[in-house]
Design a protein around this motif. Structure first.
Motif, PDB file in Angstrom:
ATOM      1  N   UNK A  94      45.136   4.778  14.171  1.00 55.39           N
ATOM      2  CA  UNK A  94      45.024   5.125  12.747  1.00 55.39           C
ATOM      3  C   UNK A  94      43.621   4.841  12.229  1.00 55.39           C
ATOM      4  N   UNK A  95      43.109   3.655  12.545  1.00 57.19           N
ATOM      5  CA  UNK A  95      41.790   3.263  12.065  1.00 57.19           C
ATOM      6  C   UNK A  95      40.697   4.156  12.641  1.00 57.19           C
ATOM      7  N   UNK A  96      40.765   4.414  13.956  1.00 55.23           N
ATOM      8  CA  UNK A  96      39.739   5.241  14.596  1.00 55.23           C
ATOM      9  C   UNK A  96      39.771   6.676  14.081  1.00 55.23           C
ATOM     10  N   UNK A  97      40.979   7.206  13.887  1.00 53.72           N
ATOM     11  CA  UNK A  97      41.102   8.560  13.341  1.00 53.72           C
ATOM     12  C   UNK A  97      40.500   8.624  11.944  1.00 53.72           C
ATOM     13  N   UNK A  98      40.835   7.635  11.119  1.00 60.55           N
ATOM     14  CA  UNK A  98      40.304   7.605   9.756  1.00 60.55           C
ATOM     15  C   UNK A  98      38.782   7.563   9.761  1.00 60.55           C
ATOM     16  N   UNK A  99      38.213   6.681  10.584  1.00 58.41           N
ATOM     17  CA  UNK A  99      36.751   6.542  10.589  1.00 58.41           C
ATOM     18  C   UNK A  99      36.071   7.814  11.092  1.00 58.41           C
ATOM     19  N   UNK A 100      36.656   8.448  12.097  1.00 57.61           N
ATOM     20  CA  UNK A 100      36.088   9.697  12.610  1.00 57.61           C
ATOM     21  C   UNK A 100      36.098  10.774  11.531  1.00 57.61           C
ATOM     22  N   UNK A 101      37.200  10.890  10.823  1.00 55.93           N
ATOM     23  CA  UNK A 101      37.310  11.911   9.783  1.00 55.93           C
ATOM     24  C   UNK A 101      36.353  11.636   8.628  1.00 55.93           C
ATOM     25  N   UNK A 102      36.203  10.369   8.295  1.00 59.57           N
ATOM     26  CA  UNK A 102      35.366  10.001   7.150  1.00 59.57           C
ATOM     27  C   UNK A 102      33.880  10.102   7.487  1.00 59.57           C
ATOM     28  N   UNK A 103      33.480   9.511   8.603  1.00 59.27           N
ATOM     29  CA  UNK A 103      32.055   9.363   8.911  1.00 59.27           C
ATOM     30  C   UNK A 103      31.472  10.495   9.746  1.00 59.27           C
ATOM     31  N   UNK A 104      32.284  11.128  10.579  1.00 64.00           N
ATOM     32  CA  UNK A 104      31.744  12.148  11.478  1.00 64.00           C
ATOM     33  C   UNK A 104      32.134  13.568  11.098  1.00 64.00           C
ATOM     34  N   UNK A 105      33.275  13.741  10.464  1.00 63.49           N
ATOM     35  CA  UNK A 105      33.743  15.084  10.117  1.00 63.49           C
ATOM     36  C   UNK A 105      33.624  15.387   8.631  1.00 63.49           C
ATOM     37  N   UNK A 106      33.170  14.394   7.859  1.00 60.98           N
ATOM     38  CA  UNK A 106      32.998  14.564   6.415  1.00 60.98           C
ATOM     39  C   UNK A 106      34.290  15.043   5.744  1.00 60.98           C
ATOM     40  N   UNK A 107      35.387  14.396   6.117  1.00 66.43           N
ATOM     41  CA  UNK A 107      36.689  14.714   5.526  1.00 66.43           C
ATOM     42  C   UNK A 107      37.323  13.434   4.996  1.00 66.43           C
ATOM     43  N   UNK A 108      36.650  12.776   4.040  1.00 73.32           N
ATOM     44  CA  UNK A 108      37.147  11.467   3.581  1.00 73.32           C
ATOM     45  C   UNK A 108      38.513  11.523   2.920  1.00 73.32           C
ATOM     46  N   UNK A 109      38.790  12.596   2.190  1.00 76.59           N
ATOM     47  CA  UNK A 109      40.079  12.700   1.516  1.00 76.59           C
ATOM     48  C   UNK A 109      41.209  12.789   2.531  1.00 76.59           C
ATOM     49  N   UNK A 110      40.961  13.471   3.642  1.00 79.22           N
ATOM     50  CA  UNK A 110      41.973  13.583   4.696  1.00 79.22           C
ATOM     51  C   UNK A 110      42.088  12.283   5.495  1.00 79.22           C
TER      52      UNK A 110
END
Length: 211
Positions: A94-110
């Motif tokens: 969960x944590x790794x998925x969240x960080x990838x989406x926020x920091x690398x994919x620019x999808x913070x809301x998701x």
């Protein structure tokens, strides 16, 4: 914590995970071999470990969307049995998925719901709190970002965790308009970054390069 019984493919999976850790093969070959092993997995523990390792392999090769997809697939496998949603692998995914989406994919809301779920399960884990605080920052919730990142920094025991928390806290405080506190936090990040400890990876953090 729920346990999952290992299946017959796991010895092969183990060898692949060890080979990836040692760097015995080229990244592309590691990924292809991992996909082949995943296709042969018959049980949940094999599927999750293969997907988890694939996610890490994709991430280290800058294939961030594929990394996120593999992590999400592993999460869905674990969620098929409620017993498995209390183990640390689930929380880390969960944590790794969240960080990838926020920091690398620019999808913070998701990414935010995954970060919130991880923090519910691991409320005292500094890296999880850092991800959640960064998610709040990226979704323009300054007050929650600052309070969560302050807690992450306070609880950080490892120098690298402290560095990242201090950096993110400084940037969140800057966005909130608190320049004095932002300078204090960023000075703290610089102290961590100048430390000779090899675990400090300041030059690899995109936000640090921007300073």
């Amino acid at each position: 914590k729920g346990k999952m019984k290992a299946g017959p493919i796991n010895p092969l999976l183990e060898n692949w995970v060890l080979a990836r850790t040692r760097g015995d093969e080229e990244p592309a070959k590691v990924i292809e071999k991992g996909k082949a092993i995943l296709a042969r997995c018959k049980d949940a523990v094999c599927q999750v470990e293969a997907l988890r390792t694939l996610s890490a392999s994709y991430y280290t090769n800058d294939r961030f969307q594929e990394s996120a997809d593999a992590a999400l697939q592993a999460i869905k496998v674990l969620e098929q049995d409620p017993r498995h949603t209390s183990n640390t692998v689930y929380m880390e995914l969960l944590n790794n998925l969240a960080y990838t989406m926020i920091s690398q994919l620019d999808k913070p809301q998701e990414g935010l719901p995954y970060a919130e779920k991880a923090a519910e399960l691991m409320p005292d884990e500094p890296t999880v709190l850092d991800t959640l605080g960064w998610a709040y920052h990226k979704t323009k919730n300054s007050s929650k970002a600052v309070s969560t990142l302050e807690k992450s920094l306070q609880m950080a025991k490892k120098k690298n965790d402290g560095f990242i928390a201090a950096l993110h806290l400084g940037l969140a405080q800057l966005s909130a308009g608190d320049k004095a506190e932002a300078r204090r936090a960023l000075r703290k990040a610089d102290e961590y970054a100048s430390d000779p400890d090899p675990s400090i990876t300041a030059d690899e953090i995109p936000e640090y390069k921007m300073q």
